[in-house]
Every structure is written in C-alpha cells, then in structure tokens.
Design an enzyme around this catalytic site. Structure first.
Site, PDB file in Angstrom:
ATOM      1  N   GLU A   1      -3.102   7.998   7.682  1.00 18.94           N
ATOM      2  CA  GLU A   1      -3.720   9.112   6.580  1.00 18.94           C
ATOM      3  C   GLU A   1      -4.926   9.528   7.512  1.00 18.94           C
ATOM      4  O   GLU A   1      -5.589   8.956   8.672  1.00 18.94           O
ATOM      5  CB  GLU A   1      -4.129   8.417   5.404  1.00 18.94           C
ATOM      6  CG  GLU A   1      -4.833   7.323   5.343  1.00 18.94           C
ATOM      7  CD  GLU A   1      -4.963   6.519   4.129  1.00 18.94           C
ATOM      8  OE1 GLU A   1      -4.031   6.501   3.289  1.00 18.94           O
ATOM      9  OE2 GLU A   1      -5.857   5.771   3.771  1.00 18.94           O
TER      10      GLU A   1
ATOM     11  N   ARG B   1      -7.054  -8.470  -8.890  1.00 22.83           N
ATOM     12  CA  ARG B   1      -7.773  -9.815  -8.817  1.00 22.83           C
ATOM     13  C   ARG B   1      -9.283  -9.435  -9.466  1.00 22.83           C
ATOM     14  O   ARG B   1      -9.817  -8.415  -9.210  1.00 22.83           O
ATOM     15  CB  ARG B   1      -8.030 -10.478  -7.704  1.00 22.83           C
ATOM     16  CG  ARG B   1      -8.647  -9.637  -6.609  1.00 22.83           C
ATOM     17  CD  ARG B   1      -8.677 -10.673  -5.416  1.00 22.83           C
ATOM     18  NE  ARG B   1      -9.054  -9.783  -4.263  1.00 22.83           N
ATOM     19  CZ  ARG B   1     -10.256  -9.116  -3.678  1.00 22.83           C
ATOM     20  NH1 ARG B   1     -11.318  -9.315  -4.559  1.00 22.83           N
ATOM     21  NH2 ARG B   1     -10.314  -8.423  -2.678  1.00 22.83           N
TER      22      ARG B   1
ATOM     23  N   HIS C   1     -17.056  -3.784   7.359  1.00 26.64           N
ATOM     24  CA  HIS C   1     -16.019  -3.664   6.345  1.00 26.64           C
ATOM     25  C   HIS C   1     -16.102  -4.756   5.135  1.00 26.64           C
ATOM     26  O   HIS C   1     -15.490  -4.841   4.382  1.00 26.64           O
ATOM     27  CB  HIS C   1     -14.319  -3.788   6.666  1.00 26.64           C
ATOM     28  CG  HIS C   1     -14.052  -2.517   7.567  1.00 26.64           C
ATOM     29  ND1 HIS C   1     -14.464  -1.259   7.371  1.00 26.64           N
ATOM     30  CD2 HIS C   1     -13.296  -2.432   8.514  1.00 26.64           C
ATOM     31  CE1 HIS C   1     -13.966  -0.549   8.262  1.00 26.64           C
ATOM     32  NE2 HIS C   1     -13.092  -1.148   9.219  1.00 26.64           N
TER      33      HIS C   1
ATOM     34  N   LYS D   1       0.672  -1.196   0.095  1.00 28.41           N
ATOM     35  CA  LYS D   1       0.108   0.078  -0.073  1.00 28.41           C
ATOM     36  C   LYS D   1       0.915   1.231   0.072  1.00 28.41           C
ATOM     37  O   LYS D   1       0.399   2.345  -0.545  1.00 28.41           O
ATOM     38  CB  LYS D   1      -0.959  -0.091   1.136  1.00 28.41           C
ATOM     39  CG  LYS D   1      -2.127  -1.088   0.905  1.00 28.41           C
ATOM     40  CD  LYS D   1      -2.946  -1.062   2.027  1.00 28.41           C
ATOM     41  CE  LYS D   1      -4.101  -2.083   1.780  1.00 28.41           C
ATOM     42  NZ  LYS D   1      -5.312  -1.916   2.846  1.00 28.41           N
TER      43      LYS D   1
HETATM   44  P1  ADP Z   1      -8.274  -3.770   3.867  1.00 30.86           P
HETATM   45  O1  ADP Z   1      -7.305  -4.024   2.582  1.00 30.86           O
HETATM   46  O2  ADP Z   1      -7.810  -4.208   5.098  1.00 30.86           O
HETATM   47  O3  ADP Z   1      -9.567  -4.107   3.599  1.00 30.86           O
HETATM   48  P2  ADP Z   1      -8.690  -0.806   3.113  1.00 30.86           P
HETATM   49  O4  ADP Z   1      -7.447   0.146   2.870  1.00 30.86           O
HETATM   50  O5  ADP Z   1      -9.405  -1.331   1.900  1.00 30.86           O
HETATM   51  O6  ADP Z   1      -8.024  -1.968   3.935  1.00 30.86           O
HETATM   52  O7  ADP Z   1      -9.708  -0.081   4.037  1.00 30.86           O
HETATM   53  C1  ADP Z   1     -10.851  -1.116   4.659  1.00 30.86           C
HETATM   54  C2  ADP Z   1     -11.990  -0.111   5.083  1.00 30.86           C
HETATM   55  O8  ADP Z   1     -11.408   0.447   6.241  1.00 30.86           O
HETATM   56  C3  ADP Z   1     -12.722   0.838   3.988  1.00 30.86           C
HETATM   57  O9  ADP Z   1     -13.643   0.081   3.257  1.00 30.86           O
HETATM   58  C4  ADP Z   1     -13.211   1.798   4.909  1.00 30.86           C
HETATM   59  O10 ADP Z   1     -14.251   1.373   5.383  1.00 30.86           O
HETATM   60  C5  ADP Z   1     -12.057   1.931   6.060  1.00 30.86           C
HETATM   61  N1  ADP Z   1     -11.156   2.869   5.705  1.00 30.86           N
HETATM   62  C6  ADP Z   1      -9.874   2.865   5.128  1.00 30.86           C
HETATM   63  N2  ADP Z   1      -9.363   3.893   5.169  1.00 30.86           N
HETATM   64  C7  ADP Z   1     -10.184   5.036   5.666  1.00 30.86           C
HETATM   65  C8  ADP Z   1      -9.918   6.381   5.615  1.00 30.86           C
HETATM   66  N3  ADP Z   1      -8.911   6.919   5.392  1.00 30.86           N
HETATM   67  N4  ADP Z   1     -11.160   6.979   6.420  1.00 30.86           N
HETATM   68  C9  ADP Z   1     -12.073   6.288   6.701  1.00 30.86           C
HETATM   69  N5  ADP Z   1     -12.255   5.046   6.546  1.00 30.86           N
HETATM   70  C10 ADP Z   1     -11.315   4.358   5.883  1.00 30.86           C
END
Ligand code: ADP
Length: 448
Positions: free
Chosen positions: A200, A292, A235, A116
């Site tokens: 972030e 994917r 999630h 990431k």
């Molecule tokens: P993973 O790969 O572990 O699923 P993601 O980066 O896709 O991680 O984030 C998973 C979830 O976490 C997102 O769908 C969102 O709901 C929440 N999330 C991630 N980053 C943020 C952010 N900066 N602000 C608010 N919610 C976030």
C-alpha cells in the site's frame, strides 16, 4: 455472571483485570512464571498458580498449561489481557471447547480481522477508508511493480499475518521493491508461517488515530470515540490521549462510524480497536483492527466514564451493553504516559532490576496502573513497560499540567525509566500545540 475467572497474563494488565473482577464480585485466579513469583498481580489475586519457567513459550504463551490451570482452579472464564494469547483465535476456540468462556470476541471475528488482507477487503466492501494499494495479496514481484507504479512510490510491503512491525518493508523504487518483496515474504513465512504480503501507499507524515469499539452478543456495537497515539518510538506508543487534539467533529463522527461499520460487518463483540493513519489533509486510512483490550484503554475510560474491562466481562457472560451510542460522551481530556524500565542514555535498552524506592503520585485527576512496589525486582524476561500514568482534566492544557506534576511526584529508583523523556515531552512546544506526527519523537531524539 461468572463466579471465578483466570487471568492469562501478567504485570499491570493482570492487576487491572483483577480489580475489575473484584468490583463485580468475581473471584480471581492469577497465573505466573517462576520469574514473576513476586509480581503484584500474584499478590493481589485470590489464588495464584505457577505455570512454568520464564520463557513465555513455556508459561504465558503455553495454552495447555493455562487450560490445565483453569481446570484445576475450576474457573468459568479466562481473560487474556493484551499480548500473549489475546489475539490467538485457536486459544479462544480451545477455551470454549473446554467450556471455559474466552473474554474477548468470537474466534471467527478474530480470524477474519486478524488477517490483514481479508480485513482490508471487508473494509473496502463496507466503505471504510483504506490505503491505495493492492486489492489483496500480491503474488510476486511483477504484480507488485505494477501496483507500485499505479499508486506511486514510496510504498510499504506488509505481511497479511503481520504484527509488531514484523514483515514490513519500505520501498522507494523498483529495485528496493523487488528485494523488499522477497525478504518480506521470507520474514513473514518464518515469523507467522504465512508468506502472504500486500502493498500500500506509504504516508510520510501521519498521525495515528484509533477508535475504541465495544459490542455485545446481541448485535449492539458502539464506539467510545478516538484516541491519538502519534507519540511513538519504533512503532511503540509512548503517550496516548483522548480526544485527538486536532480533528473536528465531522471527521470524528465519520471515522468513528466507519469503525462501527467494520465491527458490525465482522460480527464483532467485546472490546476492540480500529486503527487508522490520518494524513495532513485530515483523510483517514485503515491500518488494522486489534481484537483485544489495548494498553491505552484507560484514556478512553477516563473521558467516557465506561469501565472497559467490566464491560468485556459482562458481555462475555452474555449481558447486554446497557447503553446506547447517544448516551456516550467525551468529557474533558485524558493522557497516558507509558513508564518503561529502559535507559534513555543507552538507546532505550531494557533496564530491569531491583526497585529500591517507589513513590507513586496521587491527587485529583491521577490514575496509576502498575504491578510494581518498593522492593520489587523487574525481571528481564518480558516487556519493559512497568507502569502507566493516566491523567484526566477538563482541558488538554490542564491535563498536561497534571501529567507534569504527577511525573515529578513519581519516584522510581535506581533503575532507569522513560520518566525524564515524558517530562521533556510535556514541556515541548510542538507537543503542547498538538503539532506532531508518528515520527515526531524519533526526530526529537535524533537531534539530541
Ligand atoms: P503491525 O501490526 O505490525 O504493528 P501496522 O499495520 O499496525 O502493523 O503498522 C505499524 C506501524 O507501521 C504504524 O503504526 C505506522 O507507524 C507504520 N505504517 C504502517 N502502514 C503504513 C503506511 N501505509 N504509511 C505509513 N506508515 C505506515
């Protein structure tokens, strides 16, 4: 073109891939664990090979066993589906070094986008919108505090190697940031063998918007527009749709084009998804790239008329996309409801067991992807999703009506499922208006 492929997966997605392969005149080899002996994917394939006991580490995640099965069956290629080995760059390398094509992107693109921190740096370089936050990894507490004070609380700590929500921590102040950094690093090290974390800005109210991309090995990359996956629980996506009901054409073009830029910069081919969060002002921020096929790919297939699995197979065999960006259109509106074997009365705990009765819906605009049938026993060992119900109609309102009607026809007993929750959601005023964010379903369930 390939003459025989192996599907390194199970359940509904294995069924989906077998169907695409068969329509392309390709023979299919299923693999299964002993818990999946009676699964629909085993029955449907031309050949099926048992690869081990129920734990995924000894079967679906065990690459030596999968490669052995592929060699015994003499296949040309392996489709990994989603989950399990689908985003494992090492597995893709092993397949190709054994002269078996991996139906997915290059191992290099998977590694680059799967990290990431590297993915975010590439995005910044190519002007893809990202969250304010650390430029790269944060080395320790002091640096994290500095960044957090610059961007303002709340902030989210994320693992560079993260997935499935692991290694993430929310921090509202200096104290929770200090302890969050320590525990997130420890969790990331334990889960992924990599303690790198970054931080972030945390968005309180956001929608999840993602862009489907598709590329070939000749440098062509297109997008197949967006999906809105804001209806989530812990999630986990519950309902997905395309198009997003609330973005205008300019915003759509912008986010889709930025996804294509990122894919091109990574030398991406095959199907992939660039995920974003959108704030209430309509601004986008990159979440991550999934290298994917996604669970929710059928809504994109419905509105664009493009079969993503066939496209993946053709591209892996060296074929060209065969269409250009301007030929791809969004027609009508599609919704997908994930039917999980879970008990809403017990906090959505998995509810495996025997399906004594299963009556599937049909009629205009209805598609169902499942490996289940009457008399099938849902094993307790894997993900609880047992079917996907997809509808497609000219308008969103009609799609919601078709989804309600199809959910009513879908009889699945006696195990408990998410069907009643979906029926409630289809009648929910806010959902009907498209007025939701990623915490909407959880807030609704808390009120009950
Ligand atoms: P993973 O790969 O572990 O699923 P993601 O980066 O896709 O991680 O984030 C998973 C979830 O976490 C997102 O769908 C969102 O709901 C929440 N999330 C991630 N980053 C943020 C952010 N900066 N602000 C608010 N919610 C976030």
């Amino acid at each position: 073109m390939f003459s025989r492929i192996l599907i390194a997966n199970r359940g509904e997605i294995a069924v989906r891939i077998i169907r695409a392969a068969r329509e392309l005149g390709i023979q299919t080899v299923a693999v299964y664990s002993t818990a999946d002996r009676d699964s629909g994917h085993v029955k449907l394939a031309d050949q099926a090979i048992c690869i081990g006991p129920p734990p995924a580490g000894e079967s679906y995640l065990n690459s030596p066993r999968i490669i052995s099965a592929a060699e015994v069956a003499n296949v040309d290629a392996i489709h990994p589906g989603y989950g399990f080995l689908a985003e494992n760059a090492h597995f893709a390398e092993v397949c190709r070094s054994c002269r078996i094509e991996f139906i997915g992107p290059s191992a290099e693109a998977m590694k680059l986008l799967g990290d990431k921190v590297q993915c975010k740096q590439l995005a910044i370089k190519h002007k893809v919108p990202t969250f304010p936050g650390s430029k790269g990894a944060v080395e320790g507490e002091e640096q994290a505090l500095k960044v957090a004070r610059q961007i303002g609380y709340p902030v989210i700590i994320k693992a560079s190697a993260g997935g499935g929500g692991r290694g993430m921590r929310l921090a509202h102040n200096d104290i929770s940031l200090r302890s969050g950094i320590r525990s997130a690093m420890a969790e990331a090290e334990a889960a992924f063998g990599n303690p790198t974390v970054y931080i972030e800005k945390y968005l309180e109210h956001a929608r999840h918007i993602e862009v489907q991309i598709l590329g070939d090995q000749h440098g062509n990359v297109v997008h197949l527009f967006e999906r809105d996956c804001s209806m989530q629980r812990r999630h986990q996506k519950l309902i997905e749709e395309s198009p997003c009901p609330v973005i205008d054409d300019d915003a759509r073009q912008e986010v889709c084009k930025s996804a294509v830029r990122l894919a091109k910069a990574a030398g991406y081919f095959s199907a992939g998804t660039v995920e974003f969060l959108m704030d209430k002002h309509g601004d986008f921020y990159l979440l991550e790239v999934n290298t994917r096929l996604q669970v929710e790919h059928p809504v994109t297939e419905a509105v664009t008329g493009i079969d993503l699995v066939k496209a993946q197979i053709r591209v892996a065999a060296g074929g060209k996309l065969g269409f250009t960006q301007s030929q791809i259109r969004q027609n009508g509106h599609a919704l997908e409801a994930r039917i999980n074997a879970e008990d809403p009365q017990r906090g959505f705990a998995p509810c495996p067991g025997l399906i004594e009765q299963l009556q599937l819906p049909g009629g205009p605009g209805v598609r169902i992807d499942t490996h289940c049938y009457t008399g099938y026993r849902v094993p307790p060992n894997y993900d609880s999703m047992i079917a996907k119900l997809i509808v497609h109609q000219p308008t969103r309102q009609e799609a919601i009506a078709t989804m309600s009607r199809a959910l009513g026809e879908l009889q699945l007993s006696p195990i408990k499922t998410t069907i009643p929750l979906h029926m409630d959601l289809m009648r929910n005023g806010s959902f009907i208006k498209g007025d939701v964010d990623i915490h909407f379903v959880e807030r609704l369930l808390e009120k009950k």
